[in-house]
Design an enzyme around this catalytic site. Structure first.
Site, PDB file in Angstrom:
ATOM      1  N   GLY B 322       0.830  -1.209   0.000  1.00  0.00           N
ATOM      2  CA  GLY B 322       0.000   0.000   0.000  1.00  0.00           C
ATOM      3  C   GLY B 322       0.864   1.258   0.000  1.00  0.00           C
ATOM      4  O   GLY B 322       0.549   2.247  -0.660  1.00  0.00           O
ATOM      5  N   TRP B 325       2.299   1.663  -3.422  1.00  0.00           N
ATOM      6  CA  TRP B 325       1.252   2.130  -4.333  1.00  0.00           C
ATOM      7  C   TRP B 325       1.236   3.657  -4.378  1.00  0.00           C
ATOM      8  O   TRP B 325       1.006   4.266  -5.420  1.00  0.00           O
ATOM      9  CB  TRP B 325      -0.106   1.612  -3.854  1.00  0.00           C
ATOM     10  CG  TRP B 325      -1.273   2.094  -4.664  1.00  0.00           C
ATOM     11  CD1 TRP B 325      -1.784   1.538  -5.797  1.00  0.00           C
ATOM     12  CD2 TRP B 325      -2.086   3.256  -4.408  1.00  0.00           C
ATOM     13  NE1 TRP B 325      -2.855   2.267  -6.262  1.00  0.00           N
ATOM     14  CE2 TRP B 325      -3.069   3.337  -5.421  1.00  0.00           C
ATOM     15  CE3 TRP B 325      -2.080   4.238  -3.414  1.00  0.00           C
ATOM     16  CZ2 TRP B 325      -4.022   4.340  -5.479  1.00  0.00           C
ATOM     17  CZ3 TRP B 325      -3.036   5.239  -3.471  1.00  0.00           C
ATOM     18  CH2 TRP B 325      -3.988   5.278  -4.501  1.00  0.00           C
ATOM     19  N   HIS B 326       1.512   4.287  -3.225  1.00  0.00           N
ATOM     20  CA  HIS B 326       1.486   5.746  -3.166  1.00  0.00           C
ATOM     21  C   HIS B 326       2.655   6.379  -3.914  1.00  0.00           C
ATOM     22  O   HIS B 326       2.540   7.497  -4.403  1.00  0.00           O
ATOM     23  CB  HIS B 326       1.527   6.226  -1.710  1.00  0.00           C
ATOM     24  CG  HIS B 326       0.215   6.111  -1.020  1.00  0.00           C
ATOM     25  ND1 HIS B 326      -0.203   4.941  -0.431  1.00  0.00           N
ATOM     26  CD2 HIS B 326      -0.791   6.999  -0.829  1.00  0.00           C
ATOM     27  CE1 HIS B 326      -1.407   5.138   0.096  1.00  0.00           C
ATOM     28  NE2 HIS B 326      -1.789   6.370  -0.137  1.00  0.00           N
ATOM     29  N   GLY B 327       3.770   5.697  -3.978  1.00  0.00           N
ATOM     30  CA  GLY B 327       4.921   6.285  -4.658  1.00  0.00           C
ATOM     31  C   GLY B 327       6.003   5.246  -4.841  1.00  0.00           C
ATOM     32  O   GLY B 327       6.215   4.397  -3.970  1.00  0.00           O
ATOM     33  N   PHE B 472      -0.487  10.123  -7.747  1.00  0.00           N
ATOM     34  CA  PHE B 472      -0.516   8.680  -7.536  1.00  0.00           C
ATOM     35  C   PHE B 472      -1.325   7.996  -8.625  1.00  0.00           C
ATOM     36  O   PHE B 472      -1.472   6.828  -8.646  1.00  0.00           O
ATOM     37  CB  PHE B 472      -1.101   8.351  -6.160  1.00  0.00           C
ATOM     38  CG  PHE B 472      -0.347   9.041  -5.049  1.00  0.00           C
ATOM     39  CD1 PHE B 472       1.031   9.119  -5.110  1.00  0.00           C
ATOM     40  CD2 PHE B 472      -0.998   9.603  -3.988  1.00  0.00           C
ATOM     41  CE1 PHE B 472       1.738   9.758  -4.107  1.00  0.00           C
ATOM     42  CE2 PHE B 472      -0.307  10.233  -2.966  1.00  0.00           C
ATOM     43  CZ  PHE B 472       1.068  10.318  -3.035  1.00  0.00           C
TER      44      PHE B 472
END
Lengths: 540, 472
Positions: B322, B325-327, B472
């Site tokens: 997770g 996923w953001h960066g 994102f």
């Protein structure tokens, strides 16, 4: 009524839109207008232009969070670049010397000399006011903005440096610099070095880049000049610093706590925290000579110097002497070199920067800006160390463009005009002590405002700072240029903001605003130079 | 196109007018929304919309094939192709450089020389959201939670619906698709509430998030060495507020804009900083992502059905992924890992002592404070542009004896105070305002919206900033 009821949301939207357009077009105070476009001459044209302008702020490929605004955005957000300001004027002109050598120069200040015979001769030659091959470049963007904003470039004030007496002034501020420029224009003499000190406006190297570009177009390029070891804040440009590895400790005079006073003349030092730390300088352009500026002290270490994969030599920055000393080591860059690299062999080498020069006539323009810098902080470096290093560089001109942060401090009552004046005077004194031949030019800060609603209220402290800068320039025999007046004087910033020339912080210009200021500054220098040549011609 | 741009303020009413003009024709109104979504997305850069179309078309075809077969093996194979295809797109556009650089670093550690050159790959805006949303379609079809759509336009519209394509909320196919089949309708109350919700989002974004960013947060995170420890505390606290107001503002505008066309999008936030533990925090923060991760990653990994050790492992995997996923950076993985560790510790405590049933007020307060501080400190990894800067921020938080914060201006303090009060204040305040607003006569409603526009114009920064989650 039932129609409205059935289409209530659409009706609400319609009423809202009509109210927005009506109020925007009505003769009401500006703060009451939701849209400024409707107050312009061609309201619908202006509005459509706003609607069909592509969004300015778009995300970039991410490696995690990238700030949407702030410093990062200040450095890179502007898409309306009128000039290719990231290009390097030295890039395509590679002419390298065939040999290499290494000379270590001790920390002695070069003998300060007055105008000797050679200087007078060169002045006389330059003063003949020969027709120059240079023709002013086309400046469409500048002409457009100058006309739109009604800009006038104020002349550089050049006080007389000889004692008052009968007859015309024999020597004015900048005379020496102009004679060096004149030599360069004729294709002779040494590189004409200009060191431009400042704050974030200079750290971003946008205004100074335009001045550099214009001067080098006319007088030729002598190389890149002084470059810091690595980029340490987002204002800086990659091609004006080395590409350093992660283990360099930065010490900079704007930090609140300083470990010592050894910052060279650039206000920043970089210490290798591990063996193997390196920094690479690419896009060498026409550079033939590299000088490494470093601190020789007890905590130092060895440093390997490479041109591509060829080892040019090693610098030992360690000494058993009790005192630390700023030094430089000079290397000739072999032809065809694409990368100039420094690699720490041991822990500890402390470097200030690297100079890349072409060893030929032309202008070398160094921008040394530190975000947040005030007049006070430039007095933080050890005086002897600072003067020695600046003396080693032997600049023909030092430009000091401070005052923006001083004005801010003044508005917050965290300093006084007397204190700022004393600090600025001391800093200019240091510069003059470093080399008596060096001319100085003080440049005023930009207009500063605070926003009240949609109004821009000029900060009166800026005018106080400008006045004290004038006094210091007069007292020290330095030239003075009023950039605040060039912008249009008090109250002009609102126009700049409305023309989208300033960033939202109202402090930093956008690229095109910076280019505009750079164009005006270079024009002021050129005008003063031409006037100097004309006067010298009359005198010969 | 940015929600808070003049372009969007023209675009939205225009699409609204066009949509309701053809609303009686089911196919036509979907085409209007699809084309509008394409224009909205392509206003930034036209080419990446082809990637959106590719994902939608591939999943449309795969879902159709899935619906035509009852063979479990074939259905599994088809959903696997969908997962690989979508994650392949995400992996290439978002993570290629990350993988390459990591390989070069790891290679260096074991003596294998891999020279890293940054690959100049454009990251299509909102790609992470697009991929998660389109994945939910094929997986829902595979699981039988949603029927495969016969219409390609339906699938494309579900994936590219302009209110939420850029930054969510991540809508489930099983939630959204049935809404496409309903007749278009918009009541006066729903319409008025939608307009107020958009206005609420703009106020949160432009009067709180952007003001905090431009006047304190960005400066502190850019040069922490120039600020006192009190200012750095204020900066980190302000960023915690900024990111909530920024992202929830986007969700408000997305929900309001979708509602104008009669579509309901799920809520994404529920006052997250009121959470008393990290488990509760993730039930309140970015709800559409946390439930997506729960349903499509954590539970398929085994969830809490195995041993305690496996449960902890699953939590950590979910949170680290997770984070990434953001960066595409290890810093974001670290941010996810910090939350993962926090969640694991919470579970360990509960397993040992049981969840608190009626804790005393001081224990509730302590628990809330610890949760808030953990979230706030973890945000430093999220916001700082490098680990070096993150460590400088943490060092800066240590008291330096300078008990002053001259850079926290009265204006910033006022914004912080308002933001804090609004977050922790009465939870039904907005509901009450909304209830009154929707009952007002139409011209009064329009007048109030005008007042909000004038206030925004006069108080907001001269130039707005993009939404944080756009990247994102």
């Amino acid at each position: 009524m039932s129609f409205l009821k059935r289409h209530a949301t659409g009706a609400t939207l319609l009423f809202f839109i009509l109210a927005v357009v009506g109020l925007s077009a009505a003769p009401v105070p500006e703060w009451l207008r939701p849209l400024d476009d409707f107050a312009k001459e061609d309201p619908f044209g202006a509005f459509l232009a706003s609607v069909f302008t592509r969004p300015e702020s778009v995300p970039r490929p991410s490696q995690g969070y990238v700030a949407g605004g702030g410093a990062e955005a200040i450095a890179e957000e502007d898409q309306y670049v009128d000039y290719d300001s990231e290009s390097d004027p030295d890039e395509d002109q590679v002419e390298l010397a065939p040999h290499h050598d290494r000379v270590e120069v001790g920390g002695r200040t070069p003998t300060a000399q007055g105008l000797g015979l050679d200087d007078q001769a060169s002045t006389a030659t330059a003063g003949a006011a020969r027709p120059s091959k240079w023709t002013p470049p086309e400046r469409k963007a500048y002409d457009f903005w100058a006309k739109r904003l009604g800009l006038r470039v104020p002349p550089i004030v050049r006080p007389c440096r000889t004692p008052a007496g009968p007859g015309p002034c024999r020597e004015r501020a900048l005379d020496h610099f102009f004679s060096r420029l004149s030599d360069a224009e004729l294709g002779r003499g040494e590189p004409v070095r200009i060191v431009h000190y400042g704050d974030s406006l200079i750290a971003s190297d946008k205004i100074s880049d335009m001045v550099r570009r214009r001067l080098q177009e006319r007088f030729g390029s002598g190389g890149k000049g002084f470059l810091m070891i690595k980029k340490f804040n987002s204002f800086q440009r990659g091609y004006r610093t080395g590409d350093g590895s992660g283990g360099w400790r930065l010490d900079v005079i704007t930090q609140r706590v300083l470990r010592d006073r050894y910052f060279g003349y650039s206000g920043a030092s970089f210490t290798a925290q591990n063996a193997g730390e390196e920094t690479t300088f690419r896009r060498l352009g026409r550079s033939q000579v590299a000088e490494v500026y470093y601190l020789k002290d007890r905590k130092g270490g060895r440093l390997e110097v490479l041109a591509d994969k060829t080892v040019l030599g090693e610098i030992n920055t360690r000494t058993n002497a009790a005192t630390s000393e700023a030094m430089k080591a000079r290397f000739t860059i072999p032809p065809g070199t694409t990368e100039f690299k420094l690699r720490a062999v041991d822990y500890g080498p402390r470097l200030f920067g690297v100079v890349l020069e072409a060893d030929q006539p032309g202008v070398v323009y160094e921008s040394i800006g530190l975000p947040g810098a005030t007049s006070r902080v430039w007095n933080e470096p050890d005086r002897e160390d600072f003067e020695r290093q600046l003396g080693l560089r032997d600049p023909a001109l030092v430009i000091v463009m401070l005052g923006g942060n001083d004005g801010l401090m003044l508005s917050k009552e965290r300093t006084t005009t007397e204190r700022i004046e004393a600090d600025l005077d001391a800093f200019v004194g240091r510069i003059q002590e470093a080399s008596a031949k060096t001319d100085c030019l003080l440049v005023s800060p930009l207009e500063a405002v605070r926003k009240k609603g949609s109004q821009f209220i000029p900060k009166p402290e800026v005018l106080e700072v400008i006045e004290l800068e004038r006094r210091v320039a007069e007292r020290r025999g330095c030239a003075f240029w009023d950039m605040h007046a060039a912008m249009g004087g008090e109250g002009s910033l609102a126009k700049w903001v409305k023309s989208d020339l300033m960033l939202p912080d109202l402090i930093h210009p956008r690229n095109r605003g910076s280019n505009l200021l750079g164009e005006m500054m270079s024009e002021a220098i050129m005008d003063a130079y031409d006037e100097h040549r004309a006067r010298a011609g009359e005198g010969s | 196109m940015l929600f808070h741009s003049i372009q969007f303020m023209v675009f939205l009413p225009a699409v609204f007018l066009l949509y309701w003009a053809v609303a009686g024709h089911a196919a036509l109104r979907k085409w209007v929304l699809l084309l509008a979504s394409a224009v909205f997305y392509m206003a930034w850069n036209p080419l990446p919309f082809l990637i959106v179309l590719y994902c939608a078309t591939a999943d449309y075809l795969l879902a159709r094939w899935m619906s035509k077969t009852t063979d479990p093996g074939r259905r599994k194979w088809l959903v696997t192709v969908s997962v690989v295809s979508n994650l392949g797109v995400l992996g290439f556009f978002k993570y290629a450089n990350f993988f390459y650089e990591t390989a070069a670093t790891l290679g260096g550690w074991i003596g294998v020389r891999i020279v890293y050159h940054h690959l100049d790959i454009l990251l299509p805006i909102g790609l992470s959201f697009v991929v998660f949303q389109t994945l939910s379609y094929t997986i829902d079809v595979y699981r039988g939670d949603c029927e495969a759509r016969k219409s390609w336009v339906d699938v494309c519209l579900f994936i590219s619906f302009f209110p939420q394509i850029i930054a969510g909320p991540i809508v489930r196919a099983s939630w959204f698709m049935p809404q496409l089949d309903r007749p278009a309708s918009l009541t006066e109350i729903d319409g008025a509430a939608a307009l107020l919700r958009i206005a609420k989002g703009l106020v949160k974004k432009l009067l709180i998030a952007d003001l905090l960013a431009a006047n304190l947060v960005d400066r502190v995170f850019a040069n922490p060495g120039h600020y006192t420890s009190m200012e750095i505390w204020a900066g980190v606290f302000s960023y915690t507020l900024q990111i909530y107001y920024d992202f929830s503002a986007y969700s408000d505008i997305a929900i309001g804009a979708a509602a104008l066309f009669g579509y309901e999008i799920s809520e994404n936030f529920n006052r997250p900083y009121k959470a008393r533990d990290l488990t509760e925090f993730w039930k309140r923060w970015h709800i559409s992502l946390s439930t997506w991760l729960r349903d499509y990653l954590y539970i398929p990994l085994g969830g809490n059905r195995g041993s305690k050790l496996l449960t902890l492992r699953n939590v950590m995997i979910t949170m680290v992924l997770g984070g990434i996923w953001h960066g595409a950076s290890w810093r974001m993985a670290l941010w996810g890992a910090v939350h993962g560790v926090g969640l694991c510790l919470t579970r360990l405590v509960w397993w040992r002592f049981g969840p608190p049933k009626h804790p005393p007020w001081w224990r509730v307060s302590l628990s809330w404070l610890a949760t808030f501080l953990a979230v706030m400190f973890a945000r430093v990894f999220f916001r700082a542009e490098s680990m070096t800067l993150a460590s400088k921020i943490f060092r800066g938080l240590v008291p330096d004896g300078l008990w002053q914060a001259p850079n926290v201006t009265p204006r910033v303090m006022a914004v912080i105070a308002v933001a804090t009060i609004l977050h922790f204040g009465p939870s039904d305040l907005y509901t009450r305002v909304s209830t009154v607003f929707v009952r007002l006569p139409i011209p009064v409603r329009a007048g109030l919206l005008l007042v909000i526009a004038v206030v925004i114009k006069n108080v907001a920064n001269f130039e707005a900033q993009p939404f944080i989650y756009f990247q994102f």
